[in-house]
Design an enzyme around this catalytic site. Structure first.
Site, PDB file in Angstrom:
ATOM      1  N   ARG A  53       0.831  -1.203   0.000  1.00  0.00           N
ATOM      2  CA  ARG A  53       0.000   0.000   0.000  1.00  0.00           C
ATOM      3  C   ARG A  53       0.864   1.251   0.000  1.00  0.00           C
ATOM      4  O   ARG A  53       0.553   2.238  -0.682  1.00  0.00           O
ATOM      5  CB  ARG A  53      -0.937  -0.026   1.211  1.00  0.00           C
ATOM      6  CG  ARG A  53      -1.898  -1.203   1.220  1.00  0.00           C
ATOM      7  CD  ARG A  53      -2.789  -1.224   2.437  1.00  0.00           C
ATOM      8  NE  ARG A  53      -2.074  -1.406   3.686  1.00  0.00           N
ATOM      9  CZ  ARG A  53      -2.415  -2.291   4.637  1.00  0.00           C
ATOM     10  NH1 ARG A  53      -3.461  -3.075   4.467  1.00  0.00           N
ATOM     11  NH2 ARG A  53      -1.727  -2.384   5.756  1.00  0.00           N
ATOM     12  N   GLY A  83      -5.227  -3.609   0.557  1.00  0.00           N
ATOM     13  CA  GLY A  83      -4.268  -4.651   0.211  1.00  0.00           C
ATOM     14  C   GLY A  83      -4.928  -6.014   0.070  1.00  0.00           C
ATOM     15  O   GLY A  83      -5.886  -6.335   0.762  1.00  0.00           O
ATOM     16  N   LYS A 161     -10.101   5.314   5.320  1.00  0.00           N
ATOM     17  CA  LYS A 161      -8.875   4.646   5.763  1.00  0.00           C
ATOM     18  C   LYS A 161      -8.587   5.164   7.155  1.00  0.00           C
ATOM     19  O   LYS A 161      -8.552   6.375   7.393  1.00  0.00           O
ATOM     20  CB  LYS A 161      -7.710   4.967   4.823  1.00  0.00           C
ATOM     21  CG  LYS A 161      -6.490   4.100   5.079  1.00  0.00           C
ATOM     22  CD  LYS A 161      -6.668   2.729   4.459  1.00  0.00           C
ATOM     23  CE  LYS A 161      -5.417   1.882   4.616  1.00  0.00           C
ATOM     24  NZ  LYS A 161      -5.473   0.651   3.825  1.00  0.00           N
ATOM     25  N   SER A 229     -11.407   0.670   5.368  1.00  0.00           N
ATOM     26  CA  SER A 229     -10.124  -0.017   5.392  1.00  0.00           C
ATOM     27  C   SER A 229      -9.261   0.614   6.472  1.00  0.00           C
ATOM     28  O   SER A 229      -9.496   1.753   6.888  1.00  0.00           O
ATOM     29  CB  SER A 229      -9.423   0.077   4.035  1.00  0.00           C
ATOM     30  OG  SER A 229     -10.149  -0.595   3.030  1.00  0.00           O
TER      31      SER A 229
END
Length: 379
Positions: A53, A83, A161, A229
């Site tokens: 990533r 990922g 994220k 994520s």
């Protein structure tokens, strides 16, 4: 009113490859200094120590700078990598950029809009608790405003994220006399994702503010548009809100649905229909005809260990973690529906869609002329 959006999906030929984004810029499809977000899949293990990533992030930022974008502004662009491309899932990135007025296809119909925000700093002891929910919810509302969205019903996809727990951050919390929700770093990925999803659900009015006890335990509480994520790359919640608004113009529109379980292909078709794609009652991959830009899914192994009434062994498997198994399964289902293995399928979907299922978002091209999406060679 925000600018109209151009959005394209590009393959990654290697983990450090951003050449296809460079080609889009060279061909005039989008301008380097107008790229506002990137959401993609890399081929690492998808775990705590998945550094693909970081490699991909660097490659995409470097190509934007090489093509003329301001380095200071490039540093602030939300680039979210998930990922793990288990099974047939192919590494790729979906790139969002604003369009100058002279290139906008004008329409009064709802069209794609994107907003971005960062939350306040998240402390390790807040991960999994109400302070994290509150900070995420606040950031979602800011991103909505920046996207020009006032009605939560017009939000179809929220990609985030957030930080997970690492040995370093756990040690930091303890040094300040604080405790953390879990000391298992891999488990903290599910925790961070689930808690973030609850923050999204609160911001959009899908649920009331949950208690700390609800986190990871009350799976009846979820968001239908979240895609969360987590990783080691940041210490804030990075929030990208994608929805529709009238007046922005452009070719693209987004819709969403949910998969009821890992085999619910109808949920994927429903998302495409919700985005405005005209499909027959029993659609086939050939009906898409290049109008699909990408689909974005979250998936989770059902806590009862079953799919469609049949038991599976994913949650009991000590050799291959269930994260990788369910991602591979749903990736295969999605690729079969769309005809394109370059689909965004991300695991760890606590509080994201119903247990054992997950949210699905689809961006489609409704513009005039040749569609901009992928056409499989055989079709």
């Amino acid at each position: 009113m925000p600018d109209a959006i151009e959005v394209r999906k590009v393959p990654l030929h290697t983990v450090s490859d951003a050449s296809e984004l460079g080609k889009l810029i060279d061909d005039g499809v989008m301008e380097a200094d107008r790229v506002i977000a990137v959401i993609g899949k890399t081929e690492g293990n998808g775990g705590v120590n998945d550094y693909t990533r970081i490699i991909a992030d660097r490659a995409f930022r470097e190509i934007l700078i090489e093509k003329g974008a301001d380095p200071a502004k490039v540093k602030e662009i939300p680039i979210v990598w998930s990922g793990g491309t288990d099974g047939v899932i192919s590494p790729h990135a979906t790139v969002f950029a604003t369009l100058p007025p002279e290139k906008v296809e004008h329409t009064d119909e709802p069209r794609l809009t994107v907003g971005f925000a960062m939350s306040d700093h998240l402390l390790p002891e807040e991960i999994g608790y109400r302070p994290m929910i509150e900070k995420v919810a606040a950031a979602v509302k800011v991103a909505m405003e920046r996207a020009g969205i006032t009605d939560p019903a017009d939000v179809h996809y929220v990609q985030t994220k957030t930080p997970l727990l690492t040995i370093h951050t756990i040690r930091d919390a303890k040094s300040r006399g604080k405790s953390v929700w879990t000391e298992h770093t891999h488990e903290s990925m599910d925790l961070s994702n689930g808690c973030t999803a609850l923050g999204i659900a609160v911001a959009l009015g899908e649920i009331e503010m949950p208690s700390d006890e609800d986190v990871m335990h009350n799976r009846s509480l979820y968001s239908s548009v979240s895609s969360c994520s987590s990783g080691v790359e940041l210490d804030q919640a990075q929030v990208v809100v994608v929805g529709n608004a009238r007046g922005v113009g452009g070719r693209y529109r987004i819709g969403h649905s949910v998969m009821r379980n890992a085999l619910d292909a109808d949920g994927i078709w429903s998302a495409m229909r919700d985005a405005g794609m005209d499909l027959p009652e029993r659609p086939h991959v050939s009906d898409i005809q290049g109008r699909l830009v990408n689909v974005f899914l979250k998936c989770e192994a059902s806590l009862d260990g079953q799919v469609n009434g049949r038991r599976n062994a994913m949650l009991d498997d000590s050799d291959v973690h269930w994260h990788r198994q369910i991602k591979s399964c749903v990736g295969g289902v999605t690729a079969a529906v769309t005809g394109d293995p370059a689909c965004f399928v991300s695991v760890s979907a606590a509080h994201q869609g119903p247990d054992g299922g997950g949210p699905v978002a689809a961006i489609v091209d409704l513009g005039e002329g040749e569609p901009t999406g992928y056409r499989p060679p055989a079709l």
